[in-house]
Every structure is written in C-alpha cells, then in structure tokens.
Write a protein that holds these residues in place. Structure first.
Motif, PDB file in Angstrom:
ATOM      1  N   ILE A   6       0.688  -0.812  -0.115  1.00  0.00           N
ATOM      2  CA  ILE A   6      -0.001  -0.048  -0.006  1.00  0.00           C
ATOM      3  C   ILE A   6       0.511   1.116  -0.204  1.00  0.00           C
ATOM      4  O   ILE A   6       1.753   1.236   0.553  1.00  0.00           O
ATOM      5  N   THR A   7       1.232   1.722  -1.203  1.00  0.00           N
ATOM      6  CA  THR A   7       1.341   3.215  -0.926  1.00  0.00           C
ATOM      7  C   THR A   7       0.415   4.259  -1.222  1.00  0.00           C
ATOM      8  O   THR A   7      -0.582   4.568  -0.630  1.00  0.00           O
ATOM      9  N   ARG A   8       1.201   5.688   0.198  1.00  0.00           N
ATOM     10  CA  ARG A   8      -0.209   6.193   0.192  1.00  0.00           C
ATOM     11  C   ARG A   8       0.815   7.747   0.282  1.00  0.00           C
ATOM     12  O   ARG A   8       0.446   8.797   0.604  1.00  0.00           O
ATOM     13  N   GLY A  41      -9.185   2.503   6.734  1.00  0.00           N
ATOM     14  CA  GLY A  41      -8.188   3.463   6.694  1.00  0.00           C
ATOM     15  C   GLY A  41      -7.861   4.150   5.589  1.00  0.00           C
ATOM     16  O   GLY A  41      -7.494   4.732   5.433  1.00  0.00           O
ATOM     17  N   VAL A  42      -9.521   4.446   5.185  1.00  0.00           N
ATOM     18  CA  VAL A  42      -9.869   5.569   4.589  1.00  0.00           C
ATOM     19  C   VAL A  42      -9.470   7.184   5.370  1.00  0.00           C
ATOM     20  O   VAL A  42      -9.718   6.833   6.342  1.00  0.00           O
ATOM     21  N   ILE A  73     -12.539  11.162   9.667  1.00  0.00           N
ATOM     22  CA  ILE A  73     -12.146  10.825   8.510  1.00  0.00           C
ATOM     23  C   ILE A  73     -13.001  12.787   7.546  1.00  0.00           C
ATOM     24  O   ILE A  73     -13.675  12.862   7.761  1.00  0.00           O
ATOM     25  N   ASP A  74     -11.916  13.276   6.256  1.00  0.00           N
ATOM     26  CA  ASP A  74     -12.305  14.056   6.215  1.00  0.00           C
ATOM     27  C   ASP A  74     -13.489  14.055   4.612  1.00  0.00           C
ATOM     28  O   ASP A  74     -13.375  12.889   4.512  1.00  0.00           O
ATOM     29  N   ARG A 127      -2.660   9.599   3.610  1.00  0.00           N
ATOM     30  CA  ARG A 127      -4.323  10.147   3.521  1.00  0.00           C
ATOM     31  C   ARG A 127      -4.594   9.115   2.054  1.00  0.00           C
ATOM     32  O   ARG A 127      -4.177   8.977   1.296  1.00  0.00           O
ATOM     33  N   THR A 128      -5.539   8.239   2.688  1.00  0.00           N
ATOM     34  CA  THR A 128      -6.384   7.479   1.220  1.00  0.00           C
ATOM     35  C   THR A 128      -7.353   7.596   1.008  1.00  0.00           C
ATOM     36  O   THR A 128      -8.497   8.302   2.110  1.00  0.00           O
ATOM     37  N   VAL A 129      -8.488   8.107   0.011  1.00  0.00           N
ATOM     38  CA  VAL A 129      -9.258   8.357  -0.882  1.00  0.00           C
ATOM     39  C   VAL A 129     -10.305   7.287  -1.005  1.00  0.00           C
ATOM     40  O   VAL A 129     -10.135   5.794  -1.754  1.00  0.00           O
TER      41      VAL A 129
END
Length: 161
Positions: A6-8, A41-42, A73-74, A127-129
C-alpha cells in the motif's frame, strides 16, 4: 497471489499504484458505512454525487460530513464528478445512463482532473481516498467510469468496499 504494498505518500500515484477505495451506501446505515471506511483506513471521502443529498438518513452532505469528521475522516464534495441529473432522469435504463455519463466525462474532463487533485493531495499527506455515491455495486454506478478514466492518467488500484 501477488502482494502489492500500500502506497500513500508524495506523488507516488505517478510511480506506484495507490489504493483508491469506492463505496456505495445503498443497503447500509451511516454507522456501518463509517465502520467500513475506518476498517479500510480511509482518510478522505470524495463524494461524487452531483447533488450531495439523499432520502436515506445520514447521507446528506452536512450530516455525512459530521459523522465522518467524528471518525477522523475528511469529507469533500466533488460536484464536477457527478452524473448530471438530466442523464439520470431521462435515460431509459442503467446502461444508457452510464453510456451518457461516459460521453459527458469525455466532453467535461474536469471531474476526473478534480478527483486526481484530491488523490494527489491526499497521497502527499499519507491519506487514502474513497469515492462515494449511492449504488452498492460499483458496476451500477458512475464511480466505475471515474475509476477507469483516472487509471488512464495515474496509477491507482481500485478497491471496492
């Protein structure tokens, strides 16, 4: 089975595949929805509805944003990525609605550009979307078309929750 890290971070979406989540809220309440996002993990939900309003309790823009914020979470509404009401209202069936959206997106690429900006900004902040809309099945939703369009421009790995 091939393992993909996983790359973030950074502009990694230009070099390595980033997970891009999608989730429809059809058939779940807001608590289950938020739980799914947290488990994955969003960090940011990108609402791709043209109008962020719903008959379903908890999924109108302000309430949803508040629920997500409580979970850390945004929320961002990306109106430009929405499927226009006219497409949805006048299409005789789902296939035609999605066909029209593909044409619309080809003629109006701002939605894809705006989403790529959200993803790059999120990645630079580790952060992930997650793209969100109503339909549970991504293949019944314009999210699938957005993902396909973005894959032509950046390296993403779609994960449909």
């Amino acid at each position: 089975m091939v393992s993909h890290p996983i790359t973030r971070s950074g502009d990694a979406c230009d070099f390595q595949h980033l997970n891009l989540y999608t989730l429809g809220y059809q058939g779940v309440d807001v608590d289950v929805y938020v739980s799914k996002l947290k488990s994955a993990g969003v960090g940011i939900v990108a609402d791709v509805r043209e109008t962020p309003w719903s008959h379903k309790r908890g999924f109108c823009k302000n309430i949803l944003s508040s629920e997500l914020s409580r979970a850390g979470i945004d929320y961002v509404h990306v109106k430009s990525a929405g499927n226009p009401k006219e497409n949805r209202r006048t299409a005789p069936d789902l296939a035609e609605c999605l066909r029209r959206y593909r044409v619309y997106l080809d003629e109006n690429p701002t939605g894809v550009t705006d989403l790529i900006d959200v993803i790059r900004t999120a990645a630079s902040r580790n952060r992930t979307v997650c793209l969100t809309c109503f339909e549970k099945d991504v293949n019944d939703c314009h999210r699938s078309i957005l993902v396909d369009a973005m894959r032509k421009q950046i390296k993403i790995r779609p994960v449909h929750l």
